[in-house]
Design a protein around this motif. Sequence first.
Motif, short mmCIF file in Angstrom:
data_model
loop_
_atom_site.label_atom_id
_atom_site.label_comp_id
_atom_site.label_asym_id
_atom_site.label_seq_id
_atom_site.Cartn_x
_atom_site.Cartn_y
_atom_site.Cartn_z
N ASP A 291 45.81 36.46 43.98
CA ASP A 291 44.55 35.79 44.35
C ASP A 291 43.67 36.63 45.26
O ASP A 291 42.68 36.14 45.78
N TRP A 292 44.04 37.89 45.44
CA TRP A 292 43.30 38.68 46.41
C TRP A 292 41.86 38.92 46.03
O TRP A 292 41.01 39.14 46.86
N ALA A 293 41.61 38.89 44.71
CA ALA A 293 40.25 39.18 44.28
C ALA A 293 39.43 37.92 44.09
O ALA A 293 38.29 37.98 43.68
N TYR A 294 40.06 36.77 44.34
CA TYR A 294 39.34 35.51 44.12
C TYR A 294 39.13 34.80 45.44
O TYR A 294 39.92 34.96 46.38
N GLY A 295 38.10 33.99 45.45
CA GLY A 295 37.82 33.26 46.68
C GLY A 295 38.78 32.11 46.88
O GLY A 295 39.40 31.63 45.93
N GLY A 296 38.90 31.68 48.12
CA GLY A 296 39.74 30.52 48.38
C GLY A 296 38.97 29.25 48.09
O GLY A 296 37.75 29.27 47.93
N ALA B 89 36.81 45.50 45.03
CA ALA B 89 36.15 44.21 45.23
C ALA B 89 36.36 43.73 46.66
O ALA B 89 37.33 44.12 47.31
N PRO B 90 35.43 42.89 47.14
CA PRO B 90 35.61 42.38 48.51
C PRO B 90 36.86 41.52 48.64
O PRO B 90 37.31 40.92 47.67
N TRP B 91 37.40 41.50 49.82
CA TRP B 91 38.62 40.75 50.10
C TRP B 91 38.37 39.25 49.90
O TRP B 91 37.52 38.67 50.57
N ARG B 92 39.06 38.66 48.96
CA ARG B 92 38.95 37.22 48.67
C ARG B 92 37.52 36.73 48.51
O ARG B 92 37.18 35.62 48.93
N ARG B 93 36.68 37.59 47.92
CA ARG B 93 35.27 37.25 47.64
C ARG B 93 34.50 36.87 48.90
O ARG B 93 33.53 36.11 48.84
N ARG C 111 41.86 46.56 38.59
CA ARG C 111 40.53 46.19 38.14
C ARG C 111 39.64 45.84 39.33
O ARG C 111 38.43 46.05 39.29
N THR C 112 40.22 45.31 40.38
CA THR C 112 39.40 44.84 41.50
C THR C 112 39.67 45.64 42.76
O THR C 112 39.54 45.13 43.86
N LYS D 203 32.39 29.85 43.06
CA LYS D 203 32.54 31.01 43.90
C LYS D 203 33.94 31.61 43.80
O LYS D 203 34.10 32.83 43.81
N SER D 204 34.94 30.76 43.68
CA SER D 204 36.30 31.29 43.69
C SER D 204 36.62 32.05 42.41
O SER D 204 37.29 33.06 42.44
#
Lengths: 822, 130
Positions: free
Chosen positions: A241-246, B48-52, B44-45, A357-358
């Motif tokens: 989940d590091w690349a996704y928002g919480g 990318a920013p940390w946790r968007r 791939r990321t 956003k996530s």
Amino acid sequence: MTLFPFRHQLELSSIFNLLLLDRFFGHRARHLVLKFLGLGLILLSLIMLTAWLSSVWLALASLLPYFTRFMPLLVGLTTIALSLWFATYLLEAYFRFHYFANLEGPKGEKQASISFDVGRFLFRALEPDLVVAWLNSDLGGDWLERIGITWEERELFLDARRQKPVSTPLEFKSLVDLATLLGALVDGNPDFATWLLKFEVKRAEATGAARWIEWQRQTGRDDERWWTREKLGRIPGLAKDWAYGGTPLLDEYSLDLLLVPETKPSSLATLWYRAPVEEVETILVRTREANALVVGRAGGALEVAYELALLIRAGRIFPELEFKHPKLLRTAILLSRFKERQGLEAELVKIFNEVIKSGNIILVIDDLPSFITQASAMGVKLDQLLDPYLVSNRVQVLALAELAAYHRVIEPNPFLAERFEAVQIPDLDATAAVERLIETVEQIESKNRRRQIFTYQALVTLVDLGEQFSGQESATSQSLDFLLELEPWAARNGLATIDKAAVLKFATGKLNVPLGIITPEERDKLLNLEKLLHERVVGQDQAIVAIANALRRSRSGIRNLKRPIGSFLFLGPTGVGKTETAKTLADVFFGGEDKLLRLDMSEYHGPDALARLIGAGQSGEPGVLAKLLRNSPYGALLLDEFEKTEPEVLNLFLQILDEGFFSDMRGERVNARNIIFIATSNAGAPLIWEMVKAGQHLIESEQTIIDSLIKQGIFKPELLNRFDGVIFFNPLNAESSLAVGKLLLGRLAARLKEKGVILAVSDSLVKVVVTRGFDEQFGARPIARFIQDNLEEKIAIALVAGQIKSGQEVTFSDNLNLIIKP
Amino acid sequence: MAFWRLLKSYLGWHYGLALVAWWRIYRDLLWFVYNFFSLPIIFRTLLAPWRRLGESYPKGFSPEVVAETIVINTLMRLVGVVFRLGFLIFALPVIVIVFLLGLVALIFWLAAPIALPIIFLIGFYLTFLA
């Protein structure tokens, strides 16, 4: 006769080598050896570790000489154990490889070759009589236990069978698995089949139980395969989940389906829901409007969501969905937190923005229709609020809906129908439903260490009960609920085997509905139902026979469990015994006139008629019909003046009579499968009158009357067809009116007797009462009123005046003067 | 007779289909560790920013705010890169080990029908004769 049946065919089959291996060094023996040698190796390595430590650690140095002396022995033993362990492991690998290759067949499809367990049975069968061999085998023993036949019964059968051994002619090719083997044995041996029937084991139960024990063995062997992609994929990974928002806000209201224990593979369900899950997958990967709506019976739709989560976890899903979390929105929590429209709207918008956003959420909304209705009760128009999100390419929604609610709420709404693509899921059929229960039974039994054993028939009965008594929940989850309560109940009652009788006994106590064995008293009632009904209803033979038959069908268990017990439309003029029949029925069969639920349908008129019956979403007021059936799910429901209600109410009954349930305004199911519906109507009465007057027999003119009702638009033909019987009540004629008069006077006499007054009812009194009270048009009702106005009143006055003393006999003269006998 | 038949079938499998099975298990295990450590997504990321986490750029013209946002967003990306690289340092050796173990298992497998009897005999010798 050959000693080994099918030996030749077995030698040609692909599993013969496995059977040989099983003979030399069986599965269980291999596992014992592996365990034993494994323990030995651990012990030896511990000793060697100590030896090594003693050479480097001074405190242990004194032991060193011993170790040096025995070192060659230790190393020798270790290498022997190691080589044996590996050799056994290689054999095990050989076995597993071929076993599963045979099971899966080429290209993962189940092939029609003989299963290992059937082969193993045939290979070990030392008798040409396969029935005897089966009952003597270890598999056969397990099977007998599952169908609840005891060892002693088996011995009796075997003794009889051994007198005249039979070589069973079976087609080898058709023996694909244990179920087909049992099917062939039952078909080919009439005496075996008859013996099984004695224990209520029909072909379906015999094969079902066989499938159960084979499935049990297969899953046991399958659990050993930890290295398959499906099993490895179930271990959750790191850093996904590091690349996704919480989604802190959504998490307050939702449940991550990837993390709940229900997301475990259950081979049976997976097979059943494969097609709809794949359809959902295809919808969700679309670039826009990726919203799926799973429509099915309650509970079923949620299974699809769980199966989808399972696929995601196993990594066997389209790459677009690979890192997604299906999160189940708990709409109840969401709704309960807000009292005002604005609050709920703002929160929903926030949640959806968070989802966007996530980037890794599939939003799962359970029971979308009721979410919509409840939100609209607060003034929130969900369809318009969510539309921009549903259209966009950044939100994926998986909504679930129950079939009836879907038709009512989603389909008529153009916004929603457009945004969601519906996926229908099939109902579990009876066999599949039993197999769902088997999984839970396995867990229960292993937890209580097989202190209680369920028989296959018990599970079949549970499925039937679920079908019959499920309310809000799906039939399967209702059966599961029963199943979970059964085990502690059986433990309390000291039952070791939970069979069909035990299940029925449990259900009778729980539901307060007569099930299971018919008691002598009840049998008496059932067999003499016509007579009992006739004690209170004069004539009307056709109606009474129809009702009595319906009740007997229901109680004997041959009725269709997915419909009400019975449904009748009573047609006829007023005062001919329609209501009286219903009352008598309630009294005789359900134990009291007060068990008769009653709705005067002429009251349900006007635009709010339906809302008053099933409840209104806006006010949250429960409906009359819903409340009535929830409070007393077993009984008779009288719908008076059925034709006088609204067409939409009649449409509701179309569904109820057909499926035995309906959904109230909150989308919760109300069960009506244990109700006898009796609708009465005097529509068509004038026509009935005319015909009777013209001297026609009512039975012959039924069709004419029905046609005229349809032509006048009073009832739709499809509604009339839904009734188990449209029953005509004859107008009273002179003869039957006399009988009615006698009955009514008899009832008055009985009432007076309780007060200590004896009323002498003579034939001449009956005649006077009927001649003066009977009115052709209004039937028996005027007679009752006449008795009340003329006879009862006079006695009442005399009682009040103290003219009648306890124990005195009274009667009436021909001009109805009260005569008090001294 | 049956014993020879079984032995023949076993050896045929051991050097035939079992090798195919080895390849499949090896492949699945590598797939598993690769996915367990989420390597596809990490690569791939990577930047990318940390946790968007981050801020969106303002609509009007305000150089300070834009600069501020650039700094914050770059920082978030940096944090992401640092975490992911740190994770890779830990994950890659594990994958290499699994890769090597699979090869060792293959060599062992190929040698087993000859090696196991020899090991057994050595053990027998050490235990009873030495």
